[in-house]
Design a protein around this motif. Structure first.
Motif, PDB file in Angstrom:
ATOM      1  N   LEU A  63       0.799  -1.215   0.000  1.00  0.00           N
ATOM      2  CA  LEU A  63       0.000   0.000   0.000  1.00  0.00           C
ATOM      3  C   LEU A  63       0.837   1.273   0.000  1.00  0.00           C
ATOM      4  O   LEU A  63       0.351   2.353  -0.368  1.00  0.00           O
ATOM      5  CB  LEU A  63      -0.928   0.025   1.217  1.00  0.00           C
ATOM      6  CG  LEU A  63      -1.949  -1.120   1.326  1.00  0.00           C
ATOM      7  CD1 LEU A  63      -2.660  -1.073   2.675  1.00  0.00           C
ATOM      8  CD2 LEU A  63      -2.958  -1.044   0.192  1.00  0.00           C
ATOM      9  N   GLY A  64       2.091   1.159   0.440  1.00  0.00           N
ATOM     10  CA  GLY A  64       2.949   2.332   0.536  1.00  0.00           C
ATOM     11  C   GLY A  64       2.546   3.290   1.621  1.00  0.00           C
ATOM     12  O   GLY A  64       2.651   4.519   1.473  1.00  0.00           O
ATOM     13  N   THR A  65       2.104   2.746   2.764  1.00  0.00           N
ATOM     14  CA  THR A  65       1.629   3.605   3.843  1.00  0.00           C
ATOM     15  C   THR A  65       1.915   2.977   5.191  1.00  0.00           C
ATOM     16  O   THR A  65       2.351   1.816   5.281  1.00  0.00           O
ATOM     17  CB  THR A  65       0.110   3.847   3.705  1.00  0.00           C
ATOM     18  OG1 THR A  65      -0.307   4.819   4.649  1.00  0.00           O
ATOM     19  CG2 THR A  65      -0.664   2.557   3.933  1.00  0.00           C
ATOM     20  N   TRP A  66       1.700   3.737   6.279  1.00  0.00           N
ATOM     21  CA  TRP A  66       1.820   3.209   7.630  1.00  0.00           C
ATOM     22  C   TRP A  66       0.668   2.258   7.913  1.00  0.00           C
ATOM     23  O   TRP A  66      -0.455   2.481   7.483  1.00  0.00           O
ATOM     24  CB  TRP A  66       1.822   4.332   8.652  1.00  0.00           C
ATOM     25  CG  TRP A  66       3.115   5.097   8.697  1.00  0.00           C
ATOM     26  CD1 TRP A  66       3.467   6.148   7.895  1.00  0.00           C
ATOM     27  CD2 TRP A  66       4.218   4.860   9.560  1.00  0.00           C
ATOM     28  NE1 TRP A  66       4.729   6.574   8.211  1.00  0.00           N
ATOM     29  CE2 TRP A  66       5.228   5.807   9.233  1.00  0.00           C
ATOM     30  CE3 TRP A  66       4.469   3.941  10.583  1.00  0.00           C
ATOM     31  CZ2 TRP A  66       6.440   5.865   9.898  1.00  0.00           C
ATOM     32  CZ3 TRP A  66       5.694   3.991  11.255  1.00  0.00           C
ATOM     33  CH2 TRP A  66       6.658   4.942  10.912  1.00  0.00           C
ATOM     34  N   VAL A  67       0.967   1.189   8.687  1.00  0.00           N
ATOM     35  CA  VAL A  67      -0.018   0.165   9.015  1.00  0.00           C
ATOM     36  C   VAL A  67       0.122  -0.182  10.477  1.00  0.00           C
ATOM     37  O   VAL A  67       1.236  -0.223  11.020  1.00  0.00           O
ATOM     38  CB  VAL A  67       0.177  -1.095   8.132  1.00  0.00           C
ATOM     39  CG1 VAL A  67      -0.740  -2.213   8.583  1.00  0.00           C
ATOM     40  CG2 VAL A  67      -0.070  -0.781   6.674  1.00  0.00           C
TER      41      VAL A  67
END
Length: 384
Positions: A377-381
Motif C-alpha cells: 500500500l505504501g503507507t503506515w499500518v
C-alpha cells in the motif's frame, strides 16, 4: 522427584537435529528440572532420514508420517521443525492430541496460522514454546534489564539488523523457501520474525510500521531431488522467486520510541550479522550475535563524547551460569536452544509459560503481515 517425559521431533533437517541435541543436553545444564526428556519418535518424509536420526540419536521409533507421532500415546511433547507451510496443520493437530509443542518460528505463513495454533494450544490446555532463540542470549537478557532499569534514560530509538548470505548464491536451489504458498513471506518470516521478537522483548509493543520489500534474485534453478538446508542446483530449470529477499521497516512503539528493522537473506559478505543498537536520552546499548557474550554499553552523565565500554556477560545474567563458570567464556547458538528446551520442559512441569510463547508468535506474525500490507500500500499500518 524427577519424572520422564516422552518427546518426539517432527522434521529432521538442521533444526530438528538442534532440538534433539538440546533434549540430550538439557539435564546436564539444568539438573534441577523435574522432567527428563526421553526420545520416543522422530518423523520426516524424506526417505531414510528418520531412520538415520533414530540410529544416531536413539529415538525408539522412526516414521515417514507425522500423524503416527500424533497418535502415539508414549509421546507427550513434540518439537515441530518441519517447513513453515506445515506448522499450522501439525501444530494444531499435536495440541488437539493433547501434546505440548515446541514449535519453530514463524509458526505458519500468516498471523491467521499463528492464531490457529495459539488457540489450539489454549483450548487443549497444553504448553507451547516458540523458537525465538536470540532473546535467550544472556547478553540480550542483560540489555533488557539495563533498559528497564532506566540507566539509559528514556529510550528514543532502536535499530535491529539481520543480514545473511545463505541465499546469496545465484545457484541456490528453488526450494519451498522461495515459494509464496509454502515459504510465505520469505526473509520476513525467516529473519525479520526474530527482529520483531527482539524489538518487542526489549522495548514493548509496536504501534505502527511502514515497510519496503524487494526480490533481488528473481529466478533460481529447480532442484532435482530432496533438499536440506540451502542446496545448490546449477543447470536446473529456472523458476521464479515469489517471496521477499529484503525488507526495511520503520517502527513506532507504544512507548513513543522509534525504530528501524532491516533484514536480508542475499547480503554478500554478511554471515549471521544479527544485532541491535538501542539509544536512550542518557546512554546506549549495542549487541552483535557474532560476539554473543558481549555488550557495548554507554552510560553516565556526559551526554556528549560519552565513551562506550565492553561488558562481558557472566554468571548472574540470564542462564549463563548453567554453561560457564566465569565471564567472557564463550557460549554458542546451540546453547540458546538448550535454554529453550529448559523453558519448554519447565513450562510443562509447572504448568506455567516460560520464555517465548504462542502469544509472542502471534504478535510477530501480525507485524510481518503488516509489513507486507505496508509494502503493497505504501503507507503506515498498525499490526494490531
Amino acid at each position: 522427584m524427577v519424572r520422564t517425559l516422552g518427546v518426539a521431533v517432527v522434521g529432521f533437517g538442521w533444526m530438528g537435529r538442534v532440538h534433539t541435541q538440546a533434549y540430550a543436553r538439557v539435564p546436564h545444564h539444568f539438573p534441577e528440572l523435574a522432567l527428563r526428556p526421553e526420545l520416543i519418535a522422530v518423523a520426516d518424509d524424506v526417505p531414510g532420514r528418520a531412520e538415520e536420526a533414530a540410529a544416531q540419536y536413539g529415538f525408539a521409533t522412526a516414521a515417514r508420517d507425522w500423524h503416527e507421532v500424533a497418535a502415539d500415546p508414549r509421546v507427550q511433547a513434540v518439537s515441530i521443525a518441519a517447513p513453515n507451510f506445515l506448522h499450522r496443520e501439525i501444530g494444531t493437530a499435536m495440541a488437539e492430541a493433547g501434546k505440548h509443542i515446541w514449535i519453530e518460528k514463524p509458526v505458519g505463513l500468516t498471523a491467521e496460522d499463528a492464531v490457529s495454533v495459539s488457540d489450539a494450544v489454549t483450548k487443549a490446555g497444553v504448553q507451547g514454546t516458540v523458537g525465538f532463540n536470540y532473546r535467550g542470549a544472556p547478553a540480550v537478557v542483560a540489555a533488557r534489564e539495563l533498559i528497564a532499569s532506566g540507566e539509559l534514560g528514556t529510550v528514543t530509538h532502536v535499530r535491529v539488523r539481520l543480514f545473511s548470505d545463505y541465499a546469496a548464491h545465484p545457484e541456490g536451489a528453488l526450494t519451498w523457501r522461495y515459494e509464496r504458498e509454502r515459504g510465505g513471506s520469505g526473509v520476513l518470516g525467516d529473519l525479520a520474525s526474530h527482529g520483531v521478537d527482539l524489538a518487542r522483548f526489549l522495548l514493548g509493543e509496536i504501534e505502527a510500521l511502514t515497510a519496503d520489500t524487494a526480490i533481488f534474485l528473481p529466478e533460481r534453478a529447480r532442484p532435482t531431488g530432496a533438499t536440506a538446508g540451502h542446496t545448490r542446483a546449477a543447470g536446473g530449470e529456472l523458476g521464479p522467486v515469489e517471496n521477499e529477499d529484503y525488507v526495511n521497516c520503520l517502527l513506532r512503539f507504544a512507548s513513543g520510541a522509534r525504530g528501524v528493522l532491516e533484514a536480508c537473506r542475499v547480503s554478500v559478505g554478511e554471515q549471521n550479522n544479527y544485532g541491535f543498537e538501542v539509544h536512550g536520552t542518557k546512554g546506549a546499548v549495542f549487541w552483535d550475535f557474532r560476539r554473543m557474550g558481549e555488550l557495548g554499553v554507554s552510560r553516565g552523565t556526559s551526554y556528549q563524547d560519552q565513551p562506550v565500554s565492553t561488558l562481558y556477560v557472566g554468571p548472574g545474567q540470564g542462564e549463563y551460569a548453567a554453561f560457564q563458570p566465569g565471564a567472557a567464556n564463550s557460549m554458542g547458538y546451540d546453547d540458546l536452544k538448550v535454554i529453550e528446551a529448559r523453558n519448554f520442559l519447565r513450562s510443562i512441569a509447572d504448568n506455567t509459560a516460560y520464555g517465548a510463547t504462542l502469544v509472542d508468535a502471534v504478535h510477530s506474525a501480525a507485524a510481518l503481515d503488516a509489513m507486507s500490507r505496508s509494502a503493497e500500500l505504501g503507507t503506515w499500518v498498525s499490526p494490531t
